[in-house]
Each structure stands twice: as C-alpha cells, then as structure tokens.
Design an enzyme around this catalytic site. Structure first.
Site, PDB file in Angstrom:
ATOM      1  N   ARG A 122       0.825  -1.222   0.000  1.00 23.88           N
ATOM      2  CA  ARG A 122       0.000   0.000   0.000  1.00 23.88           C
ATOM      3  C   ARG A 122       0.851   1.261   0.000  1.00 23.88           C
ATOM      4  O   ARG A 122       0.636   2.165  -0.792  1.00 23.88           O
ATOM      5  CB  ARG A 122      -0.933   0.017   1.216  1.00 23.88           C
ATOM      6  N   THR A 147      -0.039  -5.771  -6.260  1.00 24.82           N
ATOM      7  CA  THR A 147      -1.270  -6.412  -5.773  1.00 24.82           C
ATOM      8  C   THR A 147      -2.198  -5.417  -5.082  1.00 24.82           C
ATOM      9  O   THR A 147      -3.323  -5.765  -4.722  1.00 24.82           O
ATOM     10  CB  THR A 147      -0.941  -7.627  -4.875  1.00 24.82           C
ATOM     11  N   ASP A 201      -3.125 -16.158  -2.167  1.00 19.89           N
ATOM     12  CA  ASP A 201      -3.446 -15.496  -3.441  1.00 19.89           C
ATOM     13  C   ASP A 201      -2.278 -14.887  -4.211  1.00 19.89           C
ATOM     14  O   ASP A 201      -1.919 -15.325  -5.309  1.00 19.89           O
ATOM     15  CB  ASP A 201      -4.552 -14.448  -3.229  1.00 19.89           C
TER      16      ASP A 201
HETATM   17  C1  DMJ Z   1      -5.535  -5.810  -1.045  1.00 22.48           C
HETATM   18  O1  DMJ Z   1      -4.860  -5.245   0.003  1.00 22.48           O
HETATM   19  C2  DMJ Z   1      -4.626  -6.533  -1.976  1.00 22.48           C
HETATM   20  O2  DMJ Z   1      -5.258  -6.681  -3.202  1.00 22.48           O
HETATM   21  C3  DMJ Z   1      -4.205  -7.875  -1.442  1.00 22.48           C
HETATM   22  O3  DMJ Z   1      -3.416  -8.584  -2.350  1.00 22.48           O
HETATM   23  C4  DMJ Z   1      -5.405  -8.699  -1.112  1.00 22.48           C
HETATM   24  N1  DMJ Z   1      -6.342  -8.017  -0.314  1.00 22.48           N
HETATM   25  C5  DMJ Z   1      -6.658  -6.634  -0.518  1.00 22.48           C
HETATM   26  C6  DMJ Z   1      -7.908  -6.362  -1.282  1.00 22.48           C
HETATM   27  O4  DMJ Z   1      -8.916  -7.233  -1.132  1.00 22.48           O
END
Ligand code: DMJ
Length: 656
Positions: free
Chosen positions: A229, A633, A375
C-alpha cells in the site's frame, strides 16, 4: 488521465440537409414568404406593411389551391424522415382543408436527425456511430467513478485526514495499518490517473510534510501491507508524476499533475524501505519476518512465528523497482532471494501451503488455497516475471518464475477447479488438508484476482488478437485464457446472485459431493441461486477490488464489451448500497438483505484499487497499457522493463 468533460461537440449529430428534400409548390411559396426580408424585419414593420403581407399570402393561397386541384390525383406527398437511424414514412394528406391547415402549420424546428457522421444503411458509418456512442457512454461512466472517488476522498478528508482509514458512520479515523496515513498514499495515484489535481495536491503535500514524522515515530507495521500500500503507492506516484522521465510519456496522462516534486515520493519510499529492510536482515533465512517496528528499526515474527506465503512473495515488484530507481541493489536482492528460495522448496504440482516459517525457511501446514494468505504468491510469480524478464535482476534470469507459474496453474487446473451443480459454474476450491486431503468447494472473493492473472500470463498484457497475430500464445495459454473467462463469469455471478448485487466475502458451491442447506443470495431472478451457498458468517462485503480488477484486465485483453456491462452493474450496486451521505463508502455486514446492514469502515483499497480499476475499465486502453505497466497487488502501476516487453516480439519474429 484527465476526466474529459462532455462537450456539445461530443453530443453533436449530423443532420439531414433540408435543402434537398422534396417540397410542394405550396411550401416553396409559403417558405419564401416566411423567410423573406419581410419576416426578418417584421419586428419593426408598420401596420401597412403587415396588411400588404397578408394580401400576398392570400393571393399565394388562391394560386396554390387552383394548381393543386389540377394535380390532385398525384397529390400524395411522401416524406422519408430519418430519425436516429430509423426510417419513418410520413404520408401527407391532400385537399384544400388540409392545405389550409398546412398554411398555418409552423415550419419544422429541426431537420430530421441522422446517426453521427452518416446515414442509415451504411454499415461502416453505422459501426462508427455505435463506436462513438460507446466512447461517449464510457466517458460518462468514468466521470461517475471519478465522482465516487471524490465522494470517498471528501469523507476521508473531512473526518479522518492523516488516519489510516475512515469510519464513515461514526465519522472518524482509525489507524488499522500502523498510522502512516495509508488511505492518503493508497489513493494518490488513483487521483493522478483520474486527473483530480486538487486531491493530488492534498495527498502530495501531506506526504511531503507529514509522512516523515510518522515514519520516525510510528511503531509496528506489517511488512506486506506496508509494502503493497505505502511503498507501492509512493513508487507509483513517483513514476506517474514524471519522476522517471522515460516512462511518463507512456502512461497516457492528459493532465499536468500538481503536487510536490516527484523526488519527494522517491525519498519517502527509500526512507520507508530502509526501515522495512530489517524484516529481511534480522531473519535467519531468506524468509522475512512479518512485522517491523519502524521507529526502532527492529523486526519480529507474527505471534505464531509464521509468515503468510502470499505476504513474503508479494514484495518483489516494489523492492526491485526501488533498486532500479535508487541504484542500490540491496532492496531488490533481499526481496528476490525470497523467490529464489521458494523455488527450491518442495511443492504439490506447483501448489504451496499458505504458511511459511522464517525460522526454518520451510512451508508450514498443509492448507493449500488461492484465497487469503495464498493469493498473491501466484499473482507475483507471473507479474515479477513480466516486470523483470529481459532486464533481469542484476543480470540474472527470471525464467524460473514463469516455470513456477506454469506448473502452479497446471496444479490449479488438475486439483482445484470444479464445476458447481446444477448450472455448472467453474470455481476454484481448496485443499485444506493438502495433497492427501479432500477437495473443499469454498472460494474466497479474494480468488477473483485469478482471471486477471491468467489473462496476463496468457498474452503478456497484449490483446488476445495481437498475441495471436504475433504467434505468442501456446495451446496452454489459450486454455488458460478460456479458464480466466469461465472463472470471471463465476465471480460476476457471485455479485449477481445476491439481493444487493454485491458479492459476499466467501462463497461455497454445490457439487456432486458437497451439499449444504445454506443461505442463498436472495436474487430470485438469478439462475445460479442453487449453485452458490452463502454462509451466515460470510455474508459481508469489504468493498474489495478483485472482481473489478479482473474485469479490467479481461476487457483490455479480450475486448469483450460484456465486461464493461458487468463492471457497470457492480459499480451501480456499490453506489446504491455502500455510499454514505456524509462522505465515504461503508463496508456491509450482509449482502443478502435490503437494506443491507452497514459496517463502519472504508478500506483503503476501495480508493486504491476498486475505484481505480473501475475507472480504467471504462477508459482508453492507451492509458497504462498492460504490456508496459504491471499493477502491484494493491493496484499501483509500476513500469515493466522495456527490454522484457520488446524481447517477446523480437524473439517471435526471429523464430518465425
Ligand atoms: C488488497 O490489500 C490486496 O489486493 C491484497 O493482495 C489482497 N487483499 C486486498 C484487497 O482485497
């Protein structure tokens, strides 16, 4: 990219030219009278002139009545009027009474409307007209998403500026991510992409003035969350604001961005990364500890001693790019050692357990899934390969990542994919007890990142058409793209099946072996009500991005317009059920009832990811092209090494 205002030019259509339409003699005379100087000057004419006008008109009427009686058998006048592409036939009557009526009828206010730039019946022009309509519709949709982003930001700014997240119902802030103003940094590049310069300034100056003291004073943060983030957001802001000159021309911005000098973003990023590095350096193995105390520059493992597999393997895009920018290889080295180490560990058909120990360097437990904690391991295998192939890490070869990815996707197809009953939705299940345990038909919403990742892997970010033309796609790639489209549908149906049109956090699927008399989504018109089970504990929605993320990628790659419609439906459902009047958007506790009970939290990824992907979905594909940028991500775009992307095409050309 700027939010382009809709101009009258955009809305303008071409009109049939009234000059060439058949007119009766009667019309010729009356129109001549009506358009004469007499008419133009009538405002200033005297009574005498008015009487003279009436006499001329009376004479004209008698002449026309006489002429018409002589040709009455042929007096039916047919007008073809083309209204919005439809041809309407208007049959005019005849006779003196009709003529009298017609004499007093007002002249038409506008000539009949044609489709833009052409007449009906011309296919290519009609297609172009359709295309223009589509572009216009997309601009309207993008503006709506940008308005939503502004509403979310305003709520945050008014009640929570400087906190990590907004609690929109109690109108205050909360520091759930360690206190680095996470919403500000996560939102900044979205504001840049939307061309919202006032927000770029507000966020930018907060980062310039306030972030340094936070970095010095704040305590514990999670390595992964802070990297994706905050570090990712700063690096992307640096790139999009023109820090790296070579890439700024490529991303498609149409707005000159305000805010601090881009170098500020890079300085903050490096300060943060220098503090996070301790998670790698204090661990006895290449697997970093999960938590860092920023002010002390110390790190420690999570309370159970374990790190999540997805967390340790989703740091590389960011740390590697920082090394490239700063010229200091230590960031990229530390992060890439994790993947090099993971390459050596035993796996089950490329699939890996969701925990790993930084003490032993080995996976822990058996649980295999592509949802939480698993994931982005799969996502980063292909994205890091896309980012670094051709450039290489310190000249090293990253093709092992593509191999790990290909093997893992084979494993997914062999072990984790099943179809629901009765309607056959393709879903991704789990192996909670590993390779020897049974299949469990549970799919987290988080898994909906997978269609986008599969599509990226299949075409390397090019459109399917281009990748096929270039001969880049193997049979496996084609299969993977098909799988992406099937899972995409399932993710969309997870929204469509509920009363609110919003997906639950987790869904279970009916299969031949698994039946549960659970809750249904509640949308009686969905044909998948019996396929998808929503458990009581899983009925919440956190404004997550994964489905719209994949819609964006799949639309870019397949150019199938249905993905635009699905995205628009999802956006409207967010608007209807999660918007908070006083500012911001709230999570929901239950997506199956109306009105849905709310949860007092607006996650940073709603601004950083969900609204960004929706905006990009409806926009121009030249903005942040997927063969030149890779999204981390948390949806922060970072440039792909140019050589890597070019190599694909050259090597194919040489081979063919
Ligand atoms: C986000 O912080 C990122 O996409 C992470 O990889 C998975 N979870 C959240 C969003 O759902």
């Amino acid at each position: 990219m700027a939010v382009l205002p809709i101009t009258s030019h955009d809305l303008q259509s071409d009109y049939d030219n009234a000059k060439f339409r058949r007119r009766s003699l009667f019309k010729v005379i009356t129109q001549a009278v009506l358009t004469s100087n007499v008419r133009r000057n009538c405002g200033s004419c005297g009574v005498g002139k008015l009487l003279a006008l009436l006499m001329i008109a009376g004479l004209a009427f008698l002449t026309v009545a006489h002429t018409n009686s002589g040709i009455s058998a042929a007096s039916e006048i047919v007008q073809h009027i083309n209204v919005r592409g439809e041809e309407k036939v208007i049959t005019e009557g005849h006779g003196n009474a009709e003529l009298l009526k017609r004499f007093w009828r007002k002249p038409p206010r506008l000539p009949p409307k044609l489709p833009p730039r052409g007449k009906a019946g011309n296919n290519s022009l009609a297609a172009e007209a359709h295309n223009q309509q589509h572009i216009l519709g997309s601009a309207v949709r993008q503006n709506k998403v940008a308005e939503a982003f502004r509403h979310a930001w305003t709520g945050y700014k008014n009640y929570a500026m400087g906190s990590d997240e907004l609690m929109p119902l109690s109108k205050r802030g909360v520091d759930g991510l360690g206190g680095l103003g996470a919403t500000i940094v996560d939102s900044l590049d979205t504001a840049m992409i939307m061309g919202l310069n006032d927000i770029v300034q507000e966020a930018g100056y907060w980062i310039e003035k306030k972030l340094p003291e936070r970095l010095n004073e704040k305590g514990q943060v999670n390595l992964f969350e802070t990297t994706i983030r905050v570090l990712g957001g700063l690096l992307s802001a640096y790139c999009l604001s023109g820090g790296e000159n070579e890439t700024t021309g490529d991303w498609g911005s149409r707005t000159k961005l305000d805010g601090p000098n881009p170098a500020i973003y890079l300085e903050r990023a490096q300060d943060l990364a220098d503090r996070l590095m301790v998670a790698f350096t204090s661990s006895p193995t290449p697997i970093p500890y999960s938590d860092v105390v920023l002010r002390e520059r110390s790190a420690h493992p999570a309370p159970d001693g374990l790190s999540s597999t997805s967390e340790v393997s989703s740091l590389q895009l960011e740390f590697w790019y920082l090394s490239k920018l700063s010229g200091n290889p230590k960031y990229g080295d530390a992060a890439m050692h994790v993947l090099e180490h993971l390459k050596t560990l035993p796996k089950f058909e490329g699939l890996v357990p969701i925990y790993i120990s930084p003490h032993s360097g080995h996976f822990s437990g058996q649980n295999i899934r592509l949802g939480s904690r698993g994931d982005s391991y799969y996502e980063y295998l292909v994205k890091v390969w896309l980012q670094q192939r051709g450039a290489g890490h310190g000249g090293s070869d990253v093709s092992y990542l593509r191999e790990m990815y290909d093997e893992a996707i084979k494993g997914v197809k062999n072990r984790l994919i099943q179809k629901s009953i009765p309607k056959g939705l393709v879903f991704v299940g789990e192996l909670p007890s590993g390779k020897d345990g049974s299949f469990y038909p549970k799919m987290d919403h988080l898994v909906c990142f997978l269609p986008g990742t599969l599509a990226l892997g299949a075409t390397r970010g090019l459109t399917k058409q281009r990748a096929m033309e270039e001969g880049l796609m193997t049979i496996e790639d084609i299969e993977n793209l098909k799988l992406a489209e099937d899972i995409m549908k399932t993710c969309y149906e997870m929204y469509s099946v509920t009363t609110t049109g919003l997906a639950p956090e987790i869904a279970h699927f009916h299969t031949q072996k698994f039946y549960e008399d659970g809750l249904q989504g509640g949308n009686k018109s969905s044909e998948f009500l019996d396929d998808i089970i929503i458990r009581y504990a899983d009925r919440h929605n956190l404004l997550r991005p994964e489905t719209v993320e994949s819609l964006f990628v799949l639309h870019r790659i397949t150019q199938d317009p249905k993905y635009l419609e699905w995205g628009w439906q999802i956006f409207q459902a967010f608007e209807s059920h999660t918007k908070v009047d006083s500012g911001g958007y709230s999570s929901l506790n239950d997506v199956t009832v109306l009105p849905p009970p709310r949860r007092d939290k607006m996650e940073t990824f709603f601004l950083g990811e969900t609204l960004k992907y929706l905006y990009l979905l409806f926009g121009d594909s030249n903005v942040l092209p997927l063969d030149k940028f890779v999204f981390n991500t948390e949806a922060h775009p970072l440039p792909i090494s140019r050589k890597g992307a070019e190599n694909d095409l050259t090597s194919q050309t040489q081979a063919s």
